[in-house]
Scaffold this motif. Sequence first.
Motif, PDB file in Angstrom:
ATOM      1  N   UNK A  65       0.856  -1.190   0.000  1.00 47.17           N
ATOM      2  CA  UNK A  65       0.000   0.000   0.000  1.00 47.17           C
ATOM      3  C   UNK A  65       0.889   1.236   0.000  1.00 47.17           C
ATOM      4  N   UNK A  66       0.842   1.990  -1.088  1.00 49.96           N
ATOM      5  CA  UNK A  66       1.679   3.178  -1.260  1.00 49.96           C
ATOM      6  C   UNK A  66       0.794   4.412  -1.119  1.00 49.96           C
ATOM      7  N   UNK A  67       1.130   5.269  -0.169  1.00 50.57           N
ATOM      8  CA  UNK A  67       0.350   6.472   0.107  1.00 50.57           C
ATOM      9  C   UNK A  67       1.070   7.673  -0.488  1.00 50.57           C
ATOM     10  N   UNK A  73       1.471  12.178 -10.736  1.00 50.58           N
ATOM     11  CA  UNK A  73       2.444  11.143 -10.403  1.00 50.58           C
ATOM     12  C   UNK A  73       1.789   9.759 -10.413  1.00 50.58           C
ATOM     13  N   UNK A  74       0.596   9.666  -9.814  1.00 55.82           N
ATOM     14  CA  UNK A  74      -0.108   8.381  -9.799  1.00 55.82           C
ATOM     15  C   UNK A  74      -0.426   7.935 -11.217  1.00 55.82           C
ATOM     16  N   UNK A  79      -2.039   1.986  -4.968  1.00 57.60           N
ATOM     17  CA  UNK A  79      -1.703   3.410  -4.877  1.00 57.60           C
ATOM     18  C   UNK A  79      -2.880   4.157  -4.274  1.00 57.60           C
ATOM     19  N   UNK A  80      -2.579   5.079  -3.357  1.00 63.33           N
ATOM     20  CA  UNK A  80      -3.608   5.891  -2.701  1.00 63.33           C
ATOM     21  C   UNK A  80      -3.245   7.353  -2.905  1.00 63.33           C
ATOM     22  N   UNK A 109      -5.244   6.747   6.913  1.00 66.19           N
ATOM     23  CA  UNK A 109      -4.508   5.892   5.980  1.00 66.19           C
ATOM     24  C   UNK A 109      -3.021   5.858   6.287  1.00 66.19           C
ATOM     25  N   UNK A 110      -2.483   6.867   6.982  1.00 62.93           N
ATOM     26  CA  UNK A 110      -1.054   6.863   7.308  1.00 62.93           C
ATOM     27  C   UNK A 110      -0.673   5.640   8.140  1.00 62.93           C
TER      28      UNK A 110
END
Length: 616
Positions: free
Chosen positions: A41-43, A55-56, A151-152, A171-172
């Motif tokens: 999970x990438x924040x 970027x996403x 991706x978030x 979410x952090x």
Amino acid sequence: MAGIWLDVLDELAGTCTAHGRADLLRTVRQKRAQLLDPALRVLVVGEPNQGKSQLVNAIVTAQVCPVGDGRTTVLPTVLRHAETASAVLVRTPSEPRAPGAGSPPGVERTPLPLDRIAAGVSGTLVPRSGGGAAHVEIGVPRALLGAGLVLVDTPGSDGAAGSGGAAPVAALHRADTVLLVSDSTRELSVAELNMLLHLTRSHPNVVVVQTKTDLVPDWRAVAERNRRHLQEAGVPAPLIPVSAALRMRAAAGDDHQLNAESGFPLLIARLRRDLAGKSDTLARASVTALARAVVEQLAAPLRAELENQQAAGREGPMARLHAAQREVDELRRCSTRWQNTLVDEMADLLSDVEYDMRERTRQILRAVDEAFDTADPLTGWDVFQGWLERSLTEAARENHEWLVRRCDWVARRVAGNFARYGHHVLPPWSMSVPDDLADRLPQLECPSVDRFTVSQKLLTGMKGSYGGMLMFGLALTLAGMPMINPVSVGFGALLGGKSIRDEGKQLLRRRQSTVKVAVQRHVDDFFVAMTKDCRDTVRQVQRLLRNHFTALTEELQEGIVESLRSAKQAAETDAAVRDRRQREIRAKMTGLARLYEQAQSLTVGRPGPVVLEQSA
């Protein structure tokens, strides 16, 4: 491979349960479920307008997140792998769900047309009424996502409004990797550095992505300065410069050289390495960071309690006895101080009140003397009597008002000696100026004064005219004129009129003098009466303050003696309990230290995270 760090997490959960920290236990269980999930999970976080959505899109090489045209990301956007492109608007209830449970029954999943993704991300499709958070889930058929990457895209960190404003904060805690995005048009701001310091304390895997390198010719110098800022701030995060525009152009033309120039291969390699090492390297670092935070929170109250126990142990019965004796001595000194203060201030108050009243009556008497130097008491007595009564009443009222203020000031001055024992030591009293001051004044009666009657004027004129006529008649006989002649008669009449005027002036001065003496006597009686009244009031206030503060001193003394007695008893009974509690605390802290060392050993001797940086 997951056995070692998983054992540490389970032991950490047992420790949280033993310490009664359900909140920390919930965090540990959430982290356990997260690390066992193979997905990474990438924040993506950062300030607004830094290129997070671009970027996403560039990572997955697809225009998924809406960008441009003033569009703002309000709801978090989650990108997952899907066989076909799809979008769903997800709303979760405000009630928390149990750790490890699936989707709660209250979750609302509304299919979202692809052309309505921008409206969903901007939050316009979410009603403002009702609690809970909301986010948009988008499925994209991409190999990178199919490998387990999630991706978030989050809203701007300046507090952008929306239904999902709280989602990035929550979410952090569930993120495996955090990408902080900052564009190349400026250096890292103080707010961004503070955010990085906060992130690196709780997340072992934070990367700074410098976007929009295609817009800034000297982006390499900006990147070098940013790396220097990170080093000076003590932020262990690598920096990767990228260009989303070059990435999308390279994907459209299948240009490998342009793709390499965009900087994304380094970023993708970093994400793939994190994905491959999540169950080992990344998990170890995450467990180490979590263990450090949990142990610190569990050890802090134990350390404070142990210090308090040790401080209480150092205070033996004799130390408490000496402290209580010092309190008794201080109270004795305080008693002497407040008594001296009360006596001195009341003596000064009596002197000042008497002087104030004397000065006011002197001003009134000076005004009376000035008035009756010219005025006749027979004609202006009624007006003068009314003025004198008003002046004396006003003087008495002002003197009493000043007395009330001084008494209140004296009470506060005496209470100041008890400042160390609390602020509520003033007596429950109130003073005010009496309403019947005018009735207390002595009555002023008109003095008996001589009047110049008509008969008195006639006799006085005859005496003066006879002598003048005789004197001038004898003088004129020497000139051969008769004694009674028109000249002698005229001079006699002139002297008679002068005698009447002189006698009238003498009577006026006697009347003025008589009135002045009478007013002086009346003002003296007024002064004596008002001074007696003020002295009585001051003595009553002095008795009230003396009785109040004497009772307060006795109450404080009883409390100090009682505390001394209880301290002796407590010191004799709680020594064994305190020693037993100290042994328990030391045992718990030893267990926490062992758990902390075990968690630290997960990363000791293992290679640290590789810093991927684009060369100039």
